[in-house]
Design a protein around this motif. Structure first.
Motif, short mmCIF file in Angstrom:
data_model
loop_
_atom_site.label_atom_id
_atom_site.label_comp_id
_atom_site.label_asym_id
_atom_site.label_seq_id
_atom_site.Cartn_x
_atom_site.Cartn_y
_atom_site.Cartn_z
N ALA A 1 45.45 74.56 50.58
CA ALA A 1 44.16 75.09 51.32
C ALA A 1 44.28 74.60 52.95
CB ALA A 1 42.90 74.46 50.70
N ALA A 2 44.72 73.60 53.30
CA ALA A 2 44.68 73.08 54.48
C ALA A 2 45.58 74.10 55.25
CB ALA A 2 44.99 71.75 54.76
N MET A 3 46.78 74.36 54.77
CA MET A 3 47.92 75.06 55.24
C MET A 3 47.44 76.53 55.21
SD MET A 3 52.02 75.33 54.65
CE MET A 3 52.12 75.88 52.95
N ALA A 4 46.77 77.04 54.28
CA ALA A 4 46.30 78.46 54.36
C ALA A 4 45.25 78.50 55.58
CB ALA A 4 45.60 78.66 52.80
N ALA A 5 44.41 77.78 55.72
CA ALA A 5 43.42 77.57 56.82
C ALA A 5 44.30 77.77 57.97
CB ALA A 5 42.54 76.54 56.71
N GLU A 6 45.13 76.69 58.30
CA GLU A 6 46.02 76.81 59.56
C GLU A 6 46.71 77.81 59.91
OE1 GLU A 6 49.27 73.37 61.71
OE2 GLU A 6 47.98 73.03 59.61
N VAL A 7 47.55 78.62 58.86
CA VAL A 7 48.16 79.88 59.11
C VAL A 7 47.37 81.05 59.16
CG1 VAL A 7 50.05 78.68 58.05
CG2 VAL A 7 48.91 79.98 56.77
N GLY A 8 46.19 80.94 58.64
CA GLY A 8 45.23 82.19 58.69
C GLY A 8 45.22 82.96 57.32
N ALA A 9 45.65 82.47 56.40
CA ALA A 9 45.72 82.83 55.22
C ALA A 9 44.27 82.81 54.40
CB ALA A 9 46.65 82.44 53.98
N SER A 10 43.79 84.06 53.63
CA SER A 10 42.32 83.75 53.42
C SER A 10 42.18 83.14 51.90
CB SER A 10 41.67 85.14 53.33
OG SER A 10 42.20 86.01 52.70
N THR A 11 43.51 83.31 51.19
CA THR A 11 43.56 82.98 49.74
C THR A 11 44.57 81.91 49.31
OG1 THR A 11 42.88 85.17 49.43
CG2 THR A 11 43.70 83.95 47.28
N VAL A 12 44.33 80.95 48.54
CA VAL A 12 45.27 80.10 47.81
C VAL A 12 45.31 80.53 46.34
CG1 VAL A 12 45.82 77.74 47.20
CG2 VAL A 12 44.81 78.29 49.28
N VAL A 13 46.45 80.75 45.76
CA VAL A 13 46.80 81.01 44.33
C VAL A 13 47.18 79.68 43.61
CG1 VAL A 13 47.97 82.36 42.68
CG2 VAL A 13 47.46 83.26 44.91
N THR A 14 46.46 79.50 42.50
CA THR A 14 46.79 78.07 41.74
C THR A 14 46.72 78.43 40.28
OG1 THR A 14 46.30 75.97 41.40
CG2 THR A 14 44.36 77.29 41.57
N HIS A 15 47.70 77.73 39.59
CA HIS A 15 47.70 77.98 38.19
C HIS A 15 46.51 76.91 37.44
CE1 HIS A 15 52.25 79.35 38.05
NE2 HIS A 15 51.31 80.29 38.77
N PRO A 16 46.21 77.20 36.33
CA PRO A 16 45.28 76.36 35.79
C PRO A 16 45.97 75.07 35.29
CG PRO A 16 46.07 78.35 34.17
CD PRO A 16 46.39 78.49 35.40
N PRO A 17 45.26 74.06 35.46
CA PRO A 17 45.81 72.65 34.94
C PRO A 17 46.62 72.50 33.63
CG PRO A 17 43.43 72.42 35.35
CD PRO A 17 43.73 73.91 35.12
N PHE A 18 47.76 71.60 33.63
CA PHE A 18 48.28 71.33 32.51
C PHE A 18 47.47 70.37 31.72
CE2 PHE A 18 52.17 72.86 34.87
CZ PHE A 18 52.42 73.82 34.17
N ARG A 19 47.66 70.37 30.40
CA ARG A 19 46.69 69.51 29.64
C ARG A 19 47.11 68.17 29.97
NH1 ARG A 19 43.62 70.31 25.05
NH2 ARG A 19 43.84 72.44 25.31
N TRP A 20 48.12 67.81 30.19
CA TRP A 20 48.70 66.35 30.63
C TRP A 20 48.06 65.71 31.76
CZ3 TRP A 20 52.50 70.09 29.89
CH2 TRP A 20 53.07 70.61 30.79
N GLN A 21 47.53 66.66 32.92
CA GLN A 21 47.31 66.15 34.17
C GLN A 21 45.95 65.84 34.08
OE1 GLN A 21 48.01 69.91 35.84
NE2 GLN A 21 49.51 68.96 37.14
N THR A 22 45.74 64.62 33.33
CA THR A 22 44.49 63.88 33.29
C THR A 22 43.85 63.59 34.52
OG1 THR A 22 45.39 61.64 33.08
CG2 THR A 22 44.90 63.09 31.11
N GLY A 23 42.37 63.42 34.62
CA GLY A 23 41.85 63.29 36.16
C GLY A 23 41.66 64.51 36.88
N TYR A 24 42.35 65.51 36.63
CA TYR A 24 42.43 66.69 37.27
C TYR A 24 41.96 68.10 36.50
CZ TYR A 24 45.00 70.68 39.42
OH TYR A 24 45.44 71.89 40.15
N ALA A 25 42.40 68.08 35.02
CA ALA A 25 42.18 69.28 34.38
C ALA A 25 40.71 69.19 34.06
CB ALA A 25 43.00 69.20 33.05
#
Length: 275
Positions: free
Chosen positions: A96-120
């Motif tokens: 998100a920080a890099m997108a803002a810095e280079v002028g990109a309006s969108t960040v694409v992300t995948h949904p979390p993996f099940r094992w990513q506890t504290g994130y998912a």
């Protein structure tokens, strides 16, 4: 033999960007050069192990050199980029920080993996907070079920399908939809204004993430693009096809030129019928 640029046309209402994934195994630098040669409207940068893809100063320089705005940043949330930029939330925030810095309006992300506890568990809320902090759109991409010995393995939490989840913004990928046995045309209609970004490609329901050229698979790509054109879609359509089997640079550019022509043709709003 180099491919000549497309003839000059009026600017498309819906921008068509080239994903750097479409020139793999060539570099991010090559993506900007090809996009310029063929007349794309901009570039989507997928963050990988490549240092160029992680450096906003370098990316800005390439954008200026080739006159190709950076329209989206794809966060390193693929299984193959788990070692890039450390922990899961760090990946999202740095993207998100890099997108803002280079002028990109969108960040694409995948949904979390099940094992990513504290994130998912807090993903939807966390993504919303980071998007607000950096003034960008974070659009969660549709994925597909993983199968082990013919049975579905629960790889994503809460699910690989973002449509019923509380995400404000969604990226739609036609190849992923094909694996999941979904009809992109129907799902795009369901998403309405939540659809913020599109990965234009194609696929077949054979369990492989093929990223075919539009029209080579089973998805209703042309109908879906026409629907976006006729319904005032505000996002970007990014070409994300596999050109790894292309015969040389000329073959790759021909495939990417063909895909751009397909997108422009079907993203052209239909003329009103005179009575």
């Amino acid at each position: 033999m180099p491919t000549s640029p497309l003839p000059a046309t009026e600017p498309a209402t819906i921008p068509v960007a080239l994903s750097s994934a479409s020139v793999y195994p060539l570099s991010v630098h090559d993506a900007f050069a090809v996009a310029n040669d063929l007349g794309y409207d901009g570039v989507e940068v997928m963050v990988t192990n490549s240092q160029i893809s992680q450096n906003p100063d370098t990316l800005r320089g390439l954008s200026e050199r080739y006159q190709q705005p950076i329209m989206a940043i794809h966060a390193p949330t693929l299984l193959l980029t788990q070692q890039v930029w450390g922990k899961a939330w760090t990946k999202i925030e740095l993207s998100a920080a890099m997108a803002a810095e280079v002028g990109a309006s969108t960040v694409v992300t995948h949904p979390p993996f099940r094992w990513q506890t504290g994130y998912a568990e807090n993903f939807a809320e966390g993504v919303r907070n980071i998007a607000e902090q950096y003034g960008v759109t974070i659009a969660v991409e549709n994925m597909y079920p993983w199968r082990v010995r013919g049975r579905e393995a629960k790889a994503y939490l809460p699910h690989w399908n973002p449509v019923p989840e509380p995400y404000e913004h969604v990226t739609w990928d036609f190849s992923h939809a094909a694996i999941a046995g979904m009809d992109s045309f129907e799902e795009i209609r369901k998403l309405g204004d939540r659809l913020s970004h599109v990965h234009l490609t194609d696929g077949t329901p054979n369990g492989k993430d093929e990223h075919l050229l539009p029209g080579e698979g089973t998805q209703r790509c042309a109908e879906a693009l026409s629907y976006l054109a006729d319904n005032d879609f505000k996002g970007v359509v990014a070409i994300e096809v596999s050109t790894r089997k292309a015969k040389g640079a000329g073959g790759r550019e021909e495939q990417l030129k063909q895909t751009l022509e397909f997108a422009r043709e079907h993203l052209r709003p239909k003329a009103p019928v005179s009575r």
